[in-house]
Design a protein around this motif. Sequence first.
Motif, mmCIF file in Angstrom:
data_model
loop_
_atom_site.group_PDB
_atom_site.id
_atom_site.type_symbol
_atom_site.label_atom_id
_atom_site.label_comp_id
_atom_site.label_asym_id
_atom_site.label_seq_id
_atom_site.Cartn_x
_atom_site.Cartn_y
_atom_site.Cartn_z
ATOM 1 N N GLY A 75 0.201 5.703 -11.396
ATOM 2 C CA GLY A 75 -0.679 4.582 -11.082
ATOM 3 C C GLY A 75 -0.875 4.407 -9.589
ATOM 4 N N GLY A 76 0.205 4.571 -8.834
ATOM 5 C CA GLY A 76 0.120 4.440 -7.382
ATOM 6 C C GLY A 76 -0.761 5.521 -6.758
ATOM 7 N N ILE A 77 -0.637 6.736 -7.260
ATOM 8 C CA ILE A 77 -1.473 7.834 -6.760
ATOM 9 C C ILE A 77 -2.947 7.536 -7.025
ATOM 10 C CG2 ILE A 77 -2.076 10.275 -7.098
ATOM 11 C CD1 ILE A 77 0.918 10.756 -7.737
ATOM 12 N N MET A 78 -3.261 7.045 -8.236
ATOM 13 C CA MET A 78 -4.645 6.740 -8.589
ATOM 14 C C MET A 78 -5.208 5.621 -7.715
ATOM 15 S SD MET A 78 -6.346 5.570 -12.223
ATOM 16 C CE MET A 78 -5.844 3.849 -12.027
ATOM 17 N N GLN A 100 -9.536 -0.428 1.271
ATOM 18 C CA GLN A 100 -8.633 -0.216 2.409
ATOM 19 C C GLN A 100 -7.258 -0.831 2.147
ATOM 20 O OE1 GLN A 100 -10.887 -1.940 5.598
ATOM 21 N NE2 GLN A 100 -12.239 -0.163 5.835
ATOM 22 N N MET A 101 -7.257 -2.019 1.568
ATOM 23 C CA MET A 101 -6.000 -2.692 1.256
ATOM 24 C C MET A 101 -5.211 -1.909 0.214
ATOM 25 S SD MET A 101 -5.348 -6.611 -0.086
ATOM 26 C CE MET A 101 -6.255 -6.318 -1.611
ATOM 27 N N MET A 102 -5.908 -1.379 -0.789
ATOM 28 C CA MET A 102 -5.242 -0.595 -1.840
ATOM 29 C C MET A 102 -4.595 0.656 -1.260
ATOM 30 S SD MET A 102 -5.525 -2.292 -4.590
ATOM 31 C CE MET A 102 -6.540 -3.583 -5.337
ATOM 32 N N VAL A 103 -5.308 1.335 -0.382
ATOM 33 C CA VAL A 103 -4.755 2.554 0.228
ATOM 34 C C VAL A 103 -3.502 2.228 1.026
ATOM 35 C CG1 VAL A 103 -5.161 4.369 1.940
ATOM 36 C CG2 VAL A 103 -6.968 3.763 0.322
ATOM 37 N N LYS A 104 -3.573 1.197 1.840
ATOM 38 C CA LYS A 104 -2.441 0.817 2.699
ATOM 39 C C LYS A 104 -1.220 0.383 1.878
ATOM 40 C CE LYS A 104 -1.241 -2.575 6.315
ATOM 41 N NZ LYS A 104 -0.340 -3.395 5.485
ATOM 42 N N ASP A 105 -1.420 -0.562 0.963
ATOM 43 C CA ASP A 105 -0.289 -1.133 0.219
ATOM 44 C C ASP A 105 0.315 -0.158 -0.789
ATOM 45 O OD1 ASP A 105 -0.700 -3.404 1.666
ATOM 46 O OD2 ASP A 105 -1.624 -4.556 0.041
ATOM 47 N N HIS A 106 -0.544 0.599 -1.477
ATOM 48 C CA HIS A 106 -0.016 1.519 -2.493
ATOM 49 C C HIS A 106 0.595 2.768 -1.869
ATOM 50 C CE1 HIS A 106 -0.886 -0.393 -6.337
ATOM 51 N NE2 HIS A 106 -1.983 -0.878 -5.785
ATOM 52 N N ASP A 111 5.659 5.532 -1.206
ATOM 53 C CA ASP A 111 6.728 6.075 -0.357
ATOM 54 C C ASP A 111 8.083 5.481 -0.728
ATOM 55 O OD1 ASP A 111 4.915 7.642 0.989
ATOM 56 O OD2 ASP A 111 4.691 6.270 2.687
ATOM 57 N N GLU A 112 8.108 4.197 -1.027
ATOM 58 C CA GLU A 112 9.357 3.536 -1.426
ATOM 59 C C GLU A 112 9.869 4.109 -2.753
ATOM 60 O OE1 GLU A 112 8.467 -0.608 -1.544
ATOM 61 O OE2 GLU A 112 8.394 -0.832 0.638
ATOM 62 N N LEU A 113 8.946 4.366 -3.671
ATOM 63 C CA LEU A 113 9.338 4.939 -4.968
ATOM 64 C C LEU A 113 9.863 6.360 -4.795
ATOM 65 C CD1 LEU A 113 9.439 4.399 -8.016
ATOM 66 C CD2 LEU A 113 7.112 5.321 -8.185
ATOM 67 N N LYS A 114 9.259 7.120 -3.902
ATOM 68 C CA LYS A 114 9.727 8.483 -3.635
ATOM 69 C C LYS A 114 11.132 8.472 -3.025
ATOM 70 C CE LYS A 114 5.137 10.500 -2.864
ATOM 71 N NZ LYS A 114 4.192 11.026 -1.836
ATOM 72 N N GLN A 115 11.386 7.513 -2.144
ATOM 73 C CA GLN A 115 12.715 7.399 -1.547
ATOM 74 C C GLN A 115 13.758 7.082 -2.617
ATOM 75 O OE1 GLN A 115 12.437 4.485 1.589
ATOM 76 N NE2 GLN A 115 11.050 5.726 2.829
ATOM 77 N N TRP A 116 13.404 6.189 -3.544
ATOM 78 C CA TRP A 116 14.324 5.873 -4.639
ATOM 79 C C TRP A 116 14.590 7.128 -5.463
ATOM 80 C CZ3 TRP A 116 13.067 6.739 -9.732
ATOM 81 C CH2 TRP A 116 14.087 6.413 -10.650
ATOM 82 N N ALA A 117 13.526 7.864 -5.812
ATOM 83 C CA ALA A 117 13.663 9.059 -6.659
ATOM 84 C C ALA A 117 14.547 10.110 -5.994
ATOM 85 C CB ALA A 117 12.284 9.638 -6.967
#
Length: 204
Positions: A75-78, A100-106, A111-117
């Motif tokens: 979902g985040g990638i989309m 623009q807001m979607m690109v920045k926030d997602h 990145d946070e999800l990748k760090q967790w993974a």
Amino acid sequence: MRNSILTVFAATMLMVGCKKNESTAGYQSTDTQTVSPAVTDKDSIKPADSAATNTATTVSLSEQDKKFADAAAKGGIMEVMMGQLAETNASNPAVKALGQMMVKDHTKANDELKQWASKAGYTLPSGLDADKQKKYDELKTKKGTEFDRKYTELMVDDHKKDIEEFKKQSADGTETSLKSFASNTLPTLEHHLKESEKAKAAVK
């Protein structure tokens, strides 16, 4: 004469006996040497035991955790990919700003999800599934007002689903760090929904 023959025979027998003893001693020495490789084979088991120990340190995840992590990643990638389209294909300034807001926030959330993974030893999906890819491909063909309407409609629908999924993970997830990620991201998603609804109303 007879005594001389007996003496020679006795000496010969002694020499033969000595050679047999030397030969026997050689076999005993060889047998002793063949024992050492067996000890080396036992020592070689240790690396396999260490590998098993390393594998056991991976974080244990429930089916809910895995389902949520996979859905959040895709979902985040989309959201980022569609937001990038909005920056170029939208005609309404409010829709461009939403993208623009979607690109920045997602991007930040991804990145946070990748760090967790990475810390959990879990492999996230690296692309869209068939359903999300279809939505993206359809949106990519649209321009101007038509794009604005379709994009804002997708953002409203998708963020309603996202909020439900993140609330479920916050309540039912088992992995502490992943639950925290879901809880901390919820306010951002709720803000996105409100902004998406405003943009949708502006392009009708």
